[in-house]
Design an enzyme around this catalytic site. Structure first.
Site, mmCIF file in Angstrom:
data_model
loop_
_atom_site.group_PDB
_atom_site.id
_atom_site.type_symbol
_atom_site.label_atom_id
_atom_site.label_comp_id
_atom_site.label_asym_id
_atom_site.label_seq_id
_atom_site.Cartn_x
_atom_site.Cartn_y
_atom_site.Cartn_z
ATOM 1 N N ILE A 10 -62.320 -81.202 -35.128
ATOM 2 C CA ILE A 10 -63.019 -82.004 -36.131
ATOM 3 C C ILE A 10 -64.270 -82.631 -35.524
ATOM 4 O O ILE A 10 -65.363 -82.547 -36.092
ATOM 5 C CB ILE A 10 -62.088 -83.090 -36.722
ATOM 6 C CG1 ILE A 10 -60.949 -82.444 -37.511
ATOM 7 C CG2 ILE A 10 -62.874 -84.055 -37.614
ATOM 8 C CD1 ILE A 10 -59.843 -83.404 -37.931
ATOM 9 N N GLU A 70 -51.515 -97.824 -45.611
ATOM 10 C CA GLU A 70 -52.265 -97.141 -46.669
ATOM 11 C C GLU A 70 -51.424 -97.099 -47.936
ATOM 12 O O GLU A 70 -50.318 -96.568 -47.894
ATOM 13 C CB GLU A 70 -52.615 -95.712 -46.234
ATOM 14 C CG GLU A 70 -53.639 -95.675 -45.131
ATOM 15 C CD GLU A 70 -53.928 -94.290 -44.601
ATOM 16 O OE1 GLU A 70 -54.841 -94.151 -43.756
ATOM 17 O OE2 GLU A 70 -53.228 -93.328 -45.005
ATOM 18 N N ARG A 72 -60.874 -86.889 -23.941
ATOM 19 C CA ARG A 72 -59.932 -86.854 -22.819
ATOM 20 C C ARG A 72 -60.354 -85.784 -21.821
ATOM 21 O O ARG A 72 -60.240 -85.947 -20.609
ATOM 22 C CB ARG A 72 -58.536 -86.548 -23.390
ATOM 23 C CG ARG A 72 -57.397 -86.637 -22.433
ATOM 24 C CD ARG A 72 -56.095 -86.390 -23.169
ATOM 25 N NE ARG A 72 -56.223 -85.280 -24.120
ATOM 26 C CZ ARG A 72 -55.251 -84.889 -24.929
ATOM 27 N NH1 ARG A 72 -54.115 -85.543 -24.954
ATOM 28 N NH2 ARG A 72 -55.424 -83.874 -25.747
ATOM 29 N N GLY A 93 -59.982 -90.764 -38.314
ATOM 30 C CA GLY A 93 -58.788 -90.413 -37.548
ATOM 31 C C GLY A 93 -57.536 -91.013 -38.155
ATOM 32 O O GLY A 93 -56.939 -90.456 -39.080
ATOM 33 N N ARG A 94 -57.145 -92.170 -37.627
ATOM 34 C CA ARG A 94 -55.993 -92.903 -38.139
ATOM 35 C C ARG A 94 -56.313 -94.390 -38.097
ATOM 36 O O ARG A 94 -57.031 -94.862 -37.202
ATOM 37 C CB ARG A 94 -54.744 -92.625 -37.293
ATOM 38 C CG ARG A 94 -54.122 -91.255 -37.487
ATOM 39 C CD ARG A 94 -53.441 -91.119 -38.833
ATOM 40 N NE ARG A 94 -52.733 -89.850 -38.990
ATOM 41 C CZ ARG A 94 -53.251 -88.758 -39.517
ATOM 42 N NH1 ARG A 94 -54.512 -88.759 -39.935
ATOM 43 N NH2 ARG A 94 -52.538 -87.658 -39.646
ATOM 44 N N MET A 144 -63.469 -85.194 -29.306
ATOM 45 C CA MET A 144 -64.268 -83.984 -29.531
ATOM 46 C C MET A 144 -63.348 -82.770 -29.624
ATOM 47 O O MET A 144 -63.518 -81.780 -28.923
ATOM 48 C CB MET A 144 -65.298 -83.822 -28.420
ATOM 49 C CG MET A 144 -66.364 -82.777 -28.666
ATOM 50 S SD MET A 144 -67.380 -83.133 -30.090
ATOM 51 C CE MET A 144 -69.002 -83.273 -29.345
ATOM 52 N N GLY A 145 -62.345 -82.878 -30.514
ATOM 53 C CA GLY A 145 -61.513 -81.717 -30.835
ATOM 54 C C GLY A 145 -62.214 -80.889 -31.887
ATOM 55 O O GLY A 145 -63.444 -80.933 -32.019
ATOM 56 N N HIS A 154 -57.942 -91.992 -47.674
ATOM 57 C CA HIS A 154 -57.420 -90.956 -46.773
ATOM 58 C C HIS A 154 -57.514 -89.570 -47.423
ATOM 59 O O HIS A 154 -56.522 -88.893 -47.648
ATOM 60 C CB HIS A 154 -55.971 -91.259 -46.366
ATOM 61 C CG HIS A 154 -55.561 -90.537 -45.108
ATOM 62 N ND1 HIS A 154 -54.612 -91.007 -44.252
ATOM 63 C CD2 HIS A 154 -55.987 -89.369 -44.556
ATOM 64 C CE1 HIS A 154 -54.447 -90.181 -43.236
ATOM 65 N NE2 HIS A 154 -55.283 -89.168 -43.408
#
Length: 328
Positions: free
Chosen positions: A162, A273, A182, A243-244, A159-160, A292
């Site tokens: 983005i 990727e 976190r 995310g990644r 929950m940053g 991406h």
């Protein structure tokens, strides 16, 4: 000011998929003398000492020990986006070099992409398009169904900036929003988007109809979603990853999608990727993949470039660096 009088800035190059955006070259050259990696490799002795900043685009050039040793005047590495997993921050800091990125430039378009993928997977947009345009289609079945988004439960992992913007958008779809982070958000921020904090990731996974990954890749988050976590999700659930790729155990995901452990996945990221052309994820109907492109809008890329210029100029002038990445 002549080209040679401007601060030297190292760039990957001007051509190919990792070359800096052609639309940005003119603006960059107003402020900097751009030196390509090829030029540096051909003339390290003369050009190395002139380079005061590295301007990264598409994760290039790679910041290695050898490169840092060859740039004695380097003051800052400027990298677009919010992810930092391609940079060895400890190594860079050991040379007394600063790092800056552009988190604000990417948060809105990436959140938009997250919702686009969620909607596409829920309503089977890609499958529907293929059916609508197929030369074999003679009629549309009224029993070809997707999943309801309005009123469903969205679990946001990360929950940053983005993730929070995803929550703002999801609220307009009357979704029940859970989040795992976190650090818990302030109660006013939770109330503003109607989000409920889940201290345990397991609780979020068990309750969510959609699970969206919107967190950075670190040694702690790599492989965060594996077999155990996928089995905690509902069999009707959809996993969305903006995310990644390495946040997810891809082998476990393939297995879960093939065996009905979860219903579908929508992924803007993978590892590697692009995926090898024979990868099983490319053959599954219940997977939606994009290359991406979370932050790939004209406006966002322009803002990234402007933010990177501001950070480099501030650093070279000894001023406060906007978006400096703190080294912990």
């Amino acid at each position: 000011m002549g080209d040679q009088d401007r601060p030297g800035v190292l760039v990957s190059g001007f051509e190919g998929p990792s070359g800096i955006c052609k639309d940005h070259v003119g603006e960059l050259q107003k402020h900097f003398h751009l030196i390509t990696m090829q030029e540096l490799l051909e003339n390290k002795t003369q050009l190395g000492p002139k380079i005061q900043a590295v301007y990264i685009w598409d994760r290039k050039p790679a910041i290695t020990l050898e490169l840092l040793q060859s740039l004695p005047a380097l003051k800052i590495v400027a990298s677009p986006g919010s992810g930092l997993d391609h940079l060895d921050l400890k190594l860079i800091a050991s040379f007394g070099v600063k790092v800056a990125n552009t988190p604000q430039a990417v948060s809105s378009p990436t959140a938009d992409m997250g919702m686009a993928l969620l909607l596409a997977a829920a309503r089977r947009v890609v499958e529907g398009h293929q059916m609508a345009v197929s030369p074999d289609t003679e009629q549309f079945s009224r029993n070809w169904l997707g999943q309801e988004v309005t009123g469903s439960t969205l679990g946001i992992v990360g929950m940053g900036s983005i993730g929070y913007k995803v929550a703002q958008r999801a609220r307009a779809f009357e979704m029940r929003i859970l989040y795992h982070n976190r650090k818990r958000r302030e109660s006013e921020e939770e109330e503003a988007v109607g989000a409920t904090y889940c201290e345990r990731l397991e609780d979020l996974l068990q309750q969510s109809d959609f699970v969206m990954l919107a967190l950075s890749l670190t040694s702690q988050t790599q492989g965060l979603i594996g077999r155990k976590e996928l089995r905690l999700m509902k069999p009707t659930a959809i996993l969305v990853n903006i995310g990644r790729g390495l946040l997810v155990d891809q082998d476990a995901l393939v297995e879960a999608l093939q065996t009905g452990v979860i219903r579908a996945a929508a992924l803007d990221v993978s590892h590697p990727e692009p995926l090898p052309r024979d990868h099983p994820l490319l053959k599954l109907e219940n997977v939606t993949l994009t290359p991406h492109v979370g932050s790939a809008t004209y406006r966002a890329r322009q803002q990234m470039m402007e933010n990177l210029i501001d950070s480099i100029l501030a650093c070279l002038s000894g001023l406060h660096i906007p978006n400096e990445v703190p080294f912990k």
